[in-house]
Design a protein around this motif. Structure first.
Motif, mmCIF file in Angstrom:
data_model
loop_
_atom_site.group_PDB
_atom_site.id
_atom_site.type_symbol
_atom_site.label_atom_id
_atom_site.label_comp_id
_atom_site.label_asym_id
_atom_site.label_seq_id
_atom_site.Cartn_x
_atom_site.Cartn_y
_atom_site.Cartn_z
ATOM 1 N N ILE A 1 86.367 32.211 -83.972
ATOM 2 C CA ILE A 1 86.408 32.998 -82.789
ATOM 3 C C ILE A 1 87.498 32.345 -81.859
ATOM 4 O O ILE A 1 88.342 33.192 -81.211
ATOM 5 C CB ILE A 1 85.185 32.902 -81.732
ATOM 6 C CG1 ILE A 1 84.050 33.632 -82.860
ATOM 7 C CG2 ILE A 1 85.198 33.413 -80.503
ATOM 8 C CD1 ILE A 1 84.313 35.276 -82.784
ATOM 9 N N TYR A 2 87.452 30.926 -81.465
ATOM 10 C CA TYR A 2 88.501 30.366 -80.570
ATOM 11 C C TYR A 2 89.833 30.538 -81.113
ATOM 12 O O TYR A 2 90.901 30.863 -80.293
ATOM 13 C CB TYR A 2 88.215 28.916 -80.550
ATOM 14 C CG TYR A 2 86.888 28.514 -79.833
ATOM 15 C CD1 TYR A 2 86.490 29.349 -78.879
ATOM 16 C CD2 TYR A 2 86.230 27.419 -79.896
ATOM 17 C CE1 TYR A 2 85.172 28.791 -78.280
ATOM 18 C CE2 TYR A 2 85.414 27.039 -79.498
ATOM 19 C CZ TYR A 2 84.421 27.824 -78.644
ATOM 20 O OH TYR A 2 83.268 27.766 -77.800
ATOM 21 N N GLN A 3 89.870 30.352 -82.443
ATOM 22 C CA GLN A 3 91.317 30.532 -82.979
ATOM 23 C C GLN A 3 91.975 31.838 -82.857
ATOM 24 O O GLN A 3 93.025 32.257 -82.566
ATOM 25 C CB GLN A 3 91.276 30.002 -84.505
ATOM 26 C CG GLN A 3 92.615 30.411 -85.362
ATOM 27 C CD GLN A 3 93.708 29.598 -85.048
ATOM 28 O OE1 GLN A 3 93.742 28.689 -84.251
ATOM 29 N NE2 GLN A 3 94.858 29.688 -85.619
ATOM 30 N N ASP A 4 90.951 32.849 -83.417
ATOM 31 C CA ASP A 4 91.549 34.066 -83.226
ATOM 32 C C ASP A 4 91.586 34.940 -82.038
ATOM 33 O O ASP A 4 92.331 35.785 -81.686
ATOM 34 C CB ASP A 4 90.669 35.108 -84.219
ATOM 35 C CG ASP A 4 90.946 34.999 -85.760
ATOM 36 O OD1 ASP A 4 91.822 33.982 -86.089
ATOM 37 O OD2 ASP A 4 90.393 35.177 -86.433
ATOM 38 N N THR A 5 90.630 34.652 -80.952
ATOM 39 C CA THR A 5 90.816 35.356 -79.511
ATOM 40 C C THR A 5 91.767 34.473 -78.917
ATOM 41 O O THR A 5 92.496 35.238 -78.183
ATOM 42 C CB THR A 5 89.490 35.275 -79.063
ATOM 43 O OG1 THR A 5 88.898 33.949 -78.841
ATOM 44 C CG2 THR A 5 88.657 36.082 -79.715
ATOM 45 N N LEU A 6 92.055 33.194 -78.936
ATOM 46 C CA LEU A 6 92.645 32.514 -78.040
ATOM 47 C C LEU A 6 94.301 31.798 -78.481
ATOM 48 O O LEU A 6 95.053 31.508 -77.941
ATOM 49 C CB LEU A 6 92.005 31.245 -77.171
ATOM 50 C CG LEU A 6 90.570 31.649 -76.693
ATOM 51 C CD1 LEU A 6 89.916 30.398 -76.285
ATOM 52 C CD2 LEU A 6 91.041 32.225 -75.233
ATOM 53 N N ASN B 1 96.589 33.096 -80.145
ATOM 54 C CA ASN B 1 97.847 33.791 -79.940
ATOM 55 C C ASN B 1 98.369 33.480 -78.088
ATOM 56 O O ASN B 1 99.546 33.580 -78.032
ATOM 57 C CB ASN B 1 97.859 35.080 -79.918
ATOM 58 C CG ASN B 1 97.849 35.511 -81.547
ATOM 59 O OD1 ASN B 1 98.098 34.754 -82.322
ATOM 60 N ND2 ASN B 1 96.966 36.649 -82.042
ATOM 61 N N ALA B 2 97.455 32.909 -77.462
ATOM 62 C CA ALA B 2 97.791 32.735 -76.147
ATOM 63 C C ALA B 2 98.178 31.536 -75.755
ATOM 64 O O ALA B 2 98.668 30.929 -75.056
ATOM 65 C CB ALA B 2 96.598 33.093 -75.500
ATOM 66 N N SER B 3 98.059 30.505 -76.899
ATOM 67 C CA SER B 3 98.426 29.071 -76.732
ATOM 68 C C SER B 3 100.012 29.014 -76.204
ATOM 69 O O SER B 3 100.292 27.873 -75.539
ATOM 70 C CB SER B 3 98.224 28.315 -78.115
ATOM 71 O OG SER B 3 98.976 28.626 -79.154
ATOM 72 N N TYR C 1 97.364 25.568 -81.776
ATOM 73 C CA TYR C 1 96.053 25.521 -81.077
ATOM 74 C C TYR C 1 94.792 25.357 -81.765
ATOM 75 O O TYR C 1 93.996 24.827 -81.108
ATOM 76 C CB TYR C 1 96.148 27.182 -80.384
ATOM 77 C CG TYR C 1 94.987 27.470 -79.513
ATOM 78 C CD1 TYR C 1 95.246 26.937 -78.137
ATOM 79 C CD2 TYR C 1 93.587 28.190 -79.768
ATOM 80 C CE1 TYR C 1 94.047 26.984 -77.171
ATOM 81 C CE2 TYR C 1 92.840 28.064 -78.703
ATOM 82 C CZ TYR C 1 93.114 27.525 -77.391
ATOM 83 O OH TYR C 1 92.036 27.755 -76.526
#
Lengths: 281, 325
Positions: free
Chosen positions: A62-67, A69-71, A82
């Motif tokens: 979840i963290y990897q896929d939702t956030l 790209n925002a890193s 990230y």
């Protein structure tokens, strides 16, 4: 036909009769035996520890896929993985969600009466506390290993290589030890499965009142203050540094001391719980 | 100085205003099987938990093997074996594992502990079930394993708190057998609580009857029963006429005679010893006897006598029948 004979030490012994076992097992043996027992029992009830593994893996995705790209927008993280930033958090979540395993094993013993049986043996009270704590920590480290392997499959390439991964698992072990101590203490004090299962949730705020999703210097106000005094901040920092930057003695020592501090506090708490539990009334 | 005795002097255990154990004193000698008989809630388990160092007395003093249960608890644990009423087994473990751990905790090497474990599993006839989770054992098997666990460190003194409660008659016999063997072969002093009169009668050399936290009677099972003086010889004849003739013949032999249809009851102390005389008199008078039985007062009668109430659990009449040809 027992004949009385005098041994060289002058003690009288009944021949043909077993000598009494009054010796004590060395303390570390006691601890490892109780830990080994707790691990085996837990492995016989996979339903108790598999959900923990599942949750950690879930968080990682979840963290990897939702956030993930925002890193690129986070100062200080640009160009860095990230995954390497978030994986330590996933390791901490694993330790949190699985910490009640240690407490649960004690509650079960209290419930089925085996605890009384153990407390009537010469076993050291500290070994009865440390055994399940260590078992819990080892199980959590194993779960962390699964998370890390998954991370590597997803593309994680730690700056510190294989050595870094093992060091990270070491942190996971110590963190697990600390959390386990807390649930063991609650288990001994309450004897209640519900309270023990719930106790690890008390730690959840700790995993958010820290540099959870962004680096510490991007936090502000009370959260930054809280994060500054939260030992998990420094454990996370040490693990992240291993993943993203490289070896740094100062940061690693700070993380290590934070682990030790937490473990010392919760161990004392668990020992206190043991004292209350075995106090004769 | 260590011995194999158990003593209690004015032992008191209070929970608030309620005295679960009220000034209880007794002494169990080396190698004796001492029974504590009483209904549920009489204070039996409380006494066991004090003697086995699980609970502290509110007052009084107790020693096990010469060690004070309050100040020398560790020494008591080394020489005492305990099988509590609430069996303390981990259902997820296997019998061999549990016995081995127990042995190691008492200071044996792993090897020694495993040998001892196998030895005990044979002793309690569980050697075929070493690999089965304890949770899948039957009630009788669990009791026997619990007993084995209590024996791992070769205790001098063994505490058994209601060892056969809830067991079927066959398993109960097995446990009795084992208890007697331990006492006979190893000289283990045994402190046993029970709510079964039959069990106390069967096993105990000496027993105390406890009711509402107090000891109300103490002695050997037969002396307790004899104290009631209710022994009788029961003679049954073919018809009422034979009963009347017999009554006339036996006059003076018993303290009291009672006719119940074709049966004549003679009440007298030492009834068994008087049987030959009675039979000889009847034969001399040419009276045919259909049957002859002896009745001894039961512990239930003793209990009724000392507490004013019957035991609810298992009221049984224990007739010792003796057929005469």
């Amino acid at each position: 036909m027992a004949t009385i004979q005098t041994t060289t030490t002058g003690a009288i012994k009944l021949a043909g009769k077993r000598t009494r076992h009054t010796a004590r097992m060395p303390f570390l043996w006691q601890v490892s035996m109780m830990a080994w027992r707790a691990i085996r029992i837990t492995l016989r009830t996979p339903a108790e520890f598999l959900p923990g593994v599942f949750i950690s893996v879930f968080f990682l995705f979840i963290y990897q896929d939702t956030l993930g790209n925002a890193s690129g927008f986070l100062p200080g993280l640009a160009g860095k993985s990230y995954l390497g930033f978030i994986l330590p958090l996933s390791v901490i979540s694993t330790a949190l969600s699985g910490a009640s395993l240690a407490g649960q094993s004690i509650v079960r013993d209290i419930d089925n009466g085996y605890f009384d049986k153990l407390s009537l043996t010469p076993v050291s009270r500290s070994a009865l506390v440390l055994g399940p704590m260590l078992a819990g920590a080892l199980l959590l480290a194993f779960q962390a290993l699964i998370v890390v392997v998954l991370g590597v499959i997803l593309g994680l390439r730690p700056e510190t290589g294989v050595g870094g991964i093992f060091t990270l698992l070491g942190y996971a072990l110590l963190t697990g030890l600390a959390f386990s101590g807390f649930t063991v203490g609650i288990a001994l004090l309450t004897g209640s499965p519900g309270a023990t299962a719930g106790s690890s949730f008390l730690f959840f705020p700790l995993s958010f009142l820290t540099a959870t999703f962004v680096p510490l210097d991007l936090l502000s106000g009370w959260i930054q203050t809280a994060a500054t005094y939260n030992p998990i901040t420094y454990i996370l920092e040490a693990m992240r540094h291993l993943m993203l930057e490289g070896w740094d003695i100062e940061i690693m020592t700070r993380g290590f001391l934070s682990c030790l501090l937490m473990a010392a506090v919760t161990y004392s708490f668990a020992l206190y719980g043991m004292r209350v539990r075995v106090r004769r009334k | 100085m260590s011995n194999r005795e158990i003593t209690a002097e004015m032992l008191i255990k209070r929970y608030g205003d309620f005295a679960a154990v009220n000034e209880v004193s007794f002494k169990v000698s080396d190698g004796e099987i001492f029974g504590f008989l009483g209904p549920n809630g009489a204070g039996k388990s409380t006494i066991v938990s004090i003697l086995t160092t699980l609970a502290l007395p509110t007052g009084g003093r107790a020693t096990v093997g010469g060690y004070d249960v309050v100040t020398q608890a560790d020494d008591v644990r080394q020489i005492a074996g305990v099988a509590l009423q609430e069996i303390g087994l981990d259902p997820l473990m296997k019998s061999l594992e549990m016995l081995t751990i127990q042995g190691q905790l008492f200071g044996m090497s792993r090897r020694q502990a495993q040998d001892r474990a196998m030895e005990l599993l044979h002793l309690v006839k569980l050697e075929k079930f070493t690999d089965r989770a304890v949770g899948k054992y039957s009630g009788g098997m669990r009791r026997r394993l619990d007993l084995a666990l209590a024996l791992v460190h070769e205790p001098y003194v063994l505490f058994l708190d209601e060892p056969t409660t809830g067991l079927d008659p066959a398993s109960r016999r097995d446990i009795w057998e084992e208890v007697r063997r331990l006492n006979r072969d190893k000289g283990v002093t045994i402190f046993l609580t029970t709510q079964y009169l039959e069990e106390a009668d069967e096993l105990a050399d000496r027993l105390a009857i406890i009711d509402a936290g107090k000891i109300v009677a103490e002695g050997t099972p037969s002396s307790l029963k004899a104290s009631l003086g209710g022994e009788s010889i029961n003679l049954t004849f073919l018809d009422a006429a034979a009963v009347e003739t017999a009554k006339a013949q036996l006059n003076g032999l018993a303290n009291k005679m009672q006719v119940d249809r074709n049966t004549l009851r003679l009440y007298l102390p030492g009834a068994a010893a008087a049987v030959p005389t009675a039979v000889a008199k009847l034969q001399g008078a040419g009276i045919d006897l259909v049957s002859l039985t002896l009745t001894q007062p039961t512990l239930d009668d003793v209990f009724l006598e000392v507490t004013g109430q019957r035991f609810s659990a298992d009221v049984k009449t224990e007739d010792t029948a003796e057929e005469v040809a």
